[in-house]
Scaffold this motif. Structure first.
Motif, PDB file in Angstrom:
ATOM      1  N   ASP A 373       0.849  -1.052  -0.020  1.00 52.86           N
ATOM      2  CA  ASP A 373       0.003  -0.044   0.034  1.00 52.86           C
ATOM      3  C   ASP A 373       0.735   1.340  -0.068  1.00 52.86           C
ATOM      4  O   ASP A 373       0.654   2.206  -0.518  1.00 52.86           O
ATOM      5  CB  ASP A 373      -0.867   0.004   1.177  1.00 52.86           C
ATOM      6  N   ILE A 374       1.979   1.184   0.602  1.00 52.55           N
ATOM      7  CA  ILE A 374       2.980   2.103   0.624  1.00 52.55           C
ATOM      8  C   ILE A 374       3.447   2.559  -0.614  1.00 52.55           C
ATOM      9  O   ILE A 374       3.673   3.724  -1.330  1.00 52.55           O
ATOM     10  CB  ILE A 374       3.975   2.124   1.619  1.00 52.55           C
ATOM     11  N   LYS A 375       3.813   1.431  -1.583  1.00 57.66           N
ATOM     12  CA  LYS A 375       4.408   1.707  -2.777  1.00 57.66           C
ATOM     13  C   LYS A 375       3.223   2.013  -3.752  1.00 57.66           C
ATOM     14  O   LYS A 375       3.638   3.062  -4.643  1.00 57.66           O
ATOM     15  CB  LYS A 375       4.670   0.203  -3.234  1.00 57.66           C
ATOM     16  N   GLU A 376       1.918   1.926  -3.375  1.00 58.22           N
ATOM     17  CA  GLU A 376       0.949   2.372  -4.163  1.00 58.22           C
ATOM     18  C   GLU A 376       0.509   3.716  -4.175  1.00 58.22           C
ATOM     19  O   GLU A 376       0.575   4.605  -5.056  1.00 58.22           O
ATOM     20  CB  GLU A 376      -0.424   1.625  -3.974  1.00 58.22           C
ATOM     21  N   ILE A 377       0.608   4.239  -2.690  1.00 60.47           N
ATOM     22  CA  ILE A 377       0.685   5.768  -2.568  1.00 60.47           C
ATOM     23  C   ILE A 377       1.775   6.548  -3.210  1.00 60.47           C
ATOM     24  O   ILE A 377       1.809   7.649  -3.523  1.00 60.47           O
ATOM     25  CB  ILE A 377       0.421   5.993  -0.986  1.00 60.47           C
ATOM     26  N   GLY A 378       3.059   5.784  -2.997  1.00 62.25           N
ATOM     27  CA  GLY A 378       4.376   6.522  -3.414  1.00 62.25           C
ATOM     28  C   GLY A 378       4.391   6.815  -5.139  1.00 62.25           C
ATOM     29  O   GLY A 378       4.852   7.642  -5.714  1.00 62.25           O
ATOM     30  N   SER A 379       3.377   5.968  -5.676  1.00 55.79           N
ATOM     31  CA  SER A 379       3.288   6.013  -7.146  1.00 55.79           C
ATOM     32  C   SER A 379       2.459   7.125  -7.794  1.00 55.79           C
ATOM     33  O   SER A 379       2.270   7.505  -8.955  1.00 55.79           O
ATOM     34  CB  SER A 379       3.022   4.707  -7.931  1.00 55.79           C
ATOM     35  N   LEU A 380       1.640   7.650  -6.760  1.00 57.34           N
ATOM     36  CA  LEU A 380       0.772   8.902  -7.099  1.00 57.34           C
ATOM     37  C   LEU A 380       1.461  10.050  -7.545  1.00 57.34           C
ATOM     38  O   LEU A 380       2.425  10.413  -6.936  1.00 57.34           O
ATOM     39  CB  LEU A 380      -0.249   9.010  -5.997  1.00 57.34           C
ATOM     40  N   LYS A 381       1.190  10.905  -8.509  1.00 53.21           N
ATOM     41  CA  LYS A 381       1.799  11.672  -9.315  1.00 53.21           C
ATOM     42  C   LYS A 381       1.488  13.203  -8.813  1.00 53.21           C
ATOM     43  O   LYS A 381       2.148  14.136  -9.116  1.00 53.21           O
ATOM     44  CB  LYS A 381       1.524  11.494 -10.663  1.00 53.21           C
ATOM     45  N   LYS A 382       0.222  13.414  -8.391  1.00 52.85           N
ATOM     46  CA  LYS A 382      -0.427  14.763  -8.165  1.00 52.85           C
ATOM     47  C   LYS A 382      -0.337  15.341  -6.665  1.00 52.85           C
ATOM     48  O   LYS A 382      -1.049  16.241  -6.345  1.00 52.85           O
ATOM     49  CB  LYS A 382      -1.764  14.780  -8.591  1.00 52.85           C
ATOM     50  N   PHE A 383       0.913  15.049  -6.005  1.00 54.39           N
ATOM     51  CA  PHE A 383       1.114  15.666  -4.783  1.00 54.39           C
ATOM     52  C   PHE A 383       1.483  17.149  -4.686  1.00 54.39           C
ATOM     53  O   PHE A 383       2.036  17.245  -5.597  1.00 54.39           O
ATOM     54  CB  PHE A 383       2.189  14.857  -3.875  1.00 54.39           C
ATOM     55  N   SER A 384       1.060  17.840  -3.792  1.00 50.54           N
ATOM     56  CA  SER A 384       1.513  19.233  -3.843  1.00 50.54           C
ATOM     57  C   SER A 384       1.789  19.494  -2.253  1.00 50.54           C
ATOM     58  O   SER A 384       1.978  18.773  -1.676  1.00 50.54           O
ATOM     59  CB  SER A 384       0.261  20.161  -4.144  1.00 50.54           C
ATOM     60  N   LYS A 385       2.107  20.917  -1.895  1.00 45.03           N
ATOM     61  CA  LYS A 385       2.436  21.200  -0.613  1.00 45.03           C
ATOM     62  C   LYS A 385       1.395  21.431   0.307  1.00 45.03           C
ATOM     63  O   LYS A 385       1.496  21.380   1.619  1.00 45.03           O
ATOM     64  CB  LYS A 385       3.227  22.357  -0.703  1.00 45.03           C
ATOM     65  N   ASN A 386       0.001  21.135  -0.063  1.00 49.54           N
ATOM     66  CA  ASN A 386      -1.208  21.278   0.574  1.00 49.54           C
ATOM     67  C   ASN A 386      -1.711  19.641   0.617  1.00 49.54           C
ATOM     68  O   ASN A 386      -1.627  18.971  -0.299  1.00 49.54           O
ATOM     69  CB  ASN A 386      -2.099  22.030   0.072  1.00 49.54           C
ATOM     70  N   PHE A 387      -2.373  19.445   1.841  1.00 45.98           N
ATOM     71  CA  PHE A 387      -2.985  18.204   2.112  1.00 45.98           C
ATOM     72  C   PHE A 387      -4.415  18.058   1.042  1.00 45.98           C
ATOM     73  O   PHE A 387      -4.813  19.204   0.954  1.00 45.98           O
ATOM     74  CB  PHE A 387      -3.432  17.975   3.300  1.00 45.98           C
ATOM     75  N   LYS A 388      -4.145  16.709   0.378  1.00 50.81           N
ATOM     76  CA  LYS A 388      -5.581  16.627  -0.224  1.00 50.81           C
ATOM     77  C   LYS A 388      -5.630  15.223  -0.124  1.00 50.81           C
ATOM     78  O   LYS A 388      -4.576  14.375   0.181  1.00 50.81           O
ATOM     79  CB  LYS A 388      -5.252  16.918  -1.826  1.00 50.81           C
ATOM     80  N   THR A 389      -7.061  14.605  -0.192  1.00 51.24           N
ATOM     81  CA  THR A 389      -7.266  13.185  -0.304  1.00 51.24           C
ATOM     82  C   THR A 389      -6.698  12.308  -1.106  1.00 51.24           C
ATOM     83  O   THR A 389      -6.690  12.938  -2.347  1.00 51.24           O
ATOM     84  CB  THR A 389      -8.883  13.002  -0.452  1.00 51.24           C
ATOM     85  N   LEU A 390      -6.113  11.254  -0.856  1.00 54.35           N
ATOM     86  CA  LEU A 390      -5.443  10.158  -1.873  1.00 54.35           C
ATOM     87  C   LEU A 390      -6.364  10.181  -3.106  1.00 54.35           C
ATOM     88  O   LEU A 390      -6.046   9.938  -3.916  1.00 54.35           O
ATOM     89  CB  LEU A 390      -5.116   9.127  -1.012  1.00 54.35           C
ATOM     90  N   ASN A 391      -7.785  10.206  -2.792  1.00 57.26           N
ATOM     91  CA  ASN A 391      -8.837  10.134  -3.929  1.00 57.26           C
ATOM     92  C   ASN A 391      -8.685  11.105  -4.958  1.00 57.26           C
ATOM     93  O   ASN A 391      -8.737  10.726  -6.150  1.00 57.26           O
ATOM     94  CB  ASN A 391     -10.201   9.893  -3.119  1.00 57.26           C
ATOM     95  N   GLU A 392      -8.607  12.555  -4.374  1.00 57.74           N
ATOM     96  CA  GLU A 392      -8.306  13.510  -5.200  1.00 57.74           C
ATOM     97  C   GLU A 392      -6.993  13.305  -5.995  1.00 57.74           C
ATOM     98  O   GLU A 392      -6.956  13.634  -7.250  1.00 57.74           O
ATOM     99  CB  GLU A 392      -8.399  14.763  -4.469  1.00 57.74           C
TER     100      GLU A 392
END
Length: 454
Positions: A373-392
């Protein structure tokens, strides 16, 4: 304490007139009256704890009115009596005595001494006394050569509870202190000599949580008036202690379920609430329970004396709740240490800390799911400096739509994905590190899930 003392030798005192015996330990001979002194000389250092049944008083009194004064001076009287039997008088500072309750009827000098009691009461109060002592030793030798048979069964049961508690309370330490529990068994003395056999006592401590949600002491007796009086006494005298114990039990259950069901973010994000209880040591918390037991001992015991009979009646406590409470506290101490050790919930920190923790517990399978599950989260591309749900983040800023509906069973998804359920977990990236937290409006709901996973 950080350092263990070396050896504790426990012997049950069975009578007042031991004869000198040649004790053979590992082919070495020691001529002593007490097997515990033979062990001490063999080991070279350590302490002796003599457990003395109340019933031995019957051999010391000639009139019933001598009973209470001797009972008041019990420890002093018997320490001096035992000291007079040891060969090496220098061990006085290493010699301790502890009174244990009795059960049954005893006769001597036309006096009858009756103990209306239960085995559970004896075990419970012996457990209380021994827990304060043996946690400081790394080798505990329990001699089973003296004392009535039922005391041998009692001490074996108590040592088993103690071993499980101590193992559970130290589960996650990087370097667990190793304790040895050794049984000392001697066959009948023949021609003033006997060979001591030693057997290492093994026990298995399953990392599990007893089914106990609130602190409660109950009694076997059907005397409802007395029960209500005792309950009121506990409530009025120990209200704060009881409230704190109930809070500890609740947070322990939440934390234990977070480990069992692999939801490590709960340890970082105030899902497990250690406010008000994080400053007290486990010894102080246990001491609160012991204070309640000491209070009960004074309330549940009555002594009646006439010219030829002494009767001590103790109301019978149901011990399972107390043993389960203290074992739960062993689990709690681990939960608290994990919780208080956490800092910011970076993805890398969660992975490195909890894979190590799972390796020390019977939850190793959790490591595989956590890594996935950590690997899957790490593969998400749209992170920013502000918190957003992993779904977004997964669906390019879209919280939900016809093409990407919210899951129908969020609680099931929560457990299926190491607690990182995408609609309740938020993420951000700062300086190349991914940080996680739970959505503020979902925290109470997550606590409820962990308190009751079914």
């Amino acid at each position: 304490m950080d350092e263990f003392k070396k050896n504790l030798i426990i012997q049950i005192y069975g009578r007042n007139d031991y004869q000198t015996v040649n004790y053979v330990i590992n082919e070495k001979l020691y001529r002593k009256k007490l097997v515990s002194e033979a062990w001490l000389e063999y080991l070279g250092e350590g302490d002796i704890l003599i457990l003395i049944p109340e019933s031995l008083i019957i051999g010391e009194i000639k009139k019933t009115d001598e009973f209470n004064p001797l009972l008041q001076q019990f420890d002093i009287y018997y320490k001096e009596k035992i000291y007079n039997q040891v060969e090496n008088k220098k061990i006085i500072n290493n010699l301790f005595v502890n009174k244990i309750q009795s059960i049954g009827t005893y006769d001597n000098n036309n006096i009858k001494l009756i103990f209306d009691n239960s085995i559970v009461n004896i075990e419970l109060y012996l457990f209380k006394d021994l827990l304060k002592i043996i946690k400081d030793y790394n080798r505990i030798i329990i001699d089973l050569s003296t004392g009535l048979n039922y005391y041998i069964a009692i001490i074996l049961d108590v040592i088993r509870y103690l071993g499980v508690y101590l193992e559970l309370s130290e589960f996650i330490k990087d370097e667990k202190k190793k304790r040895e529990f050794i049984l000392s068994i001697a066959p009948p003395v023949i021609q003033s000599q006997t060979v001591i056999n030693r057997v290492e006592l093994n026990y298995i401590a399953f990392f599990d949580l007893p089914d106990l949600k609130t602190f409660k002491i109950d009694f076997d007796e059907s005397n409802n008036k007395l029960k209500e009086e005792l309950y009121r006494g506990i409530e009025s005298n120990f209200k704060n202690e009881k409230l704190k114990l109930n809070k500890i039990l609740k947070e322990t259950r939440i934390g234990f379920n977070a480990l069992r069901y692999n939801t490590p973010l709960a340890f970082y994000d105030n899902i497990i609430d250690m406010n008000e209880i994080d400053n007290e040591s486990i010894d102080i918390i246990n001491e609160n329970i012991f204070k309640i037991l000491d209070y009960l001992e004074n309330k549940i015991k009555t002594i009646t004396i006439n010219t030829d009979t002494i009767k001590i009646i103790r109301q019978k406590i149901k011990g399972n709740n107390i043993f389960n409470l203290i074992i739960s506290l062993g689990v709690f101490d681990n939960i608290r240490k994990i919780t208080l050790a956490q800092k910011e919930a970076s993805l890398g920190d969660i992975e490195s800390r909890f894979i190590k923790i799972y390796e020390k517990l019977p939850f190793k399978i959790n490591s595989r799911f956590l890594e996935r599950d950590i690997k899957e989260i790490g593969s998400l591309k749209k992170f920013s400096k502000n918190f957003k749900t992993l779904n977004e983040l997964k669906f390019n800023g879209i919280k939900s739509s016809i093409n990407h509906p919210l899951p129908s069973d969020i609680k099931r998804n929560f457990y299926a994905h190491s607690g990182f359920e995408y609609t309740v977990t938020e993420g951000k990236k700062v300086n190349g590190k991914i940080y996680l937290k739970y959505s503020e409006e979902k925290r109470e709901e997550i606590r409820a899930w962990l308190e009751n996973p079914s």
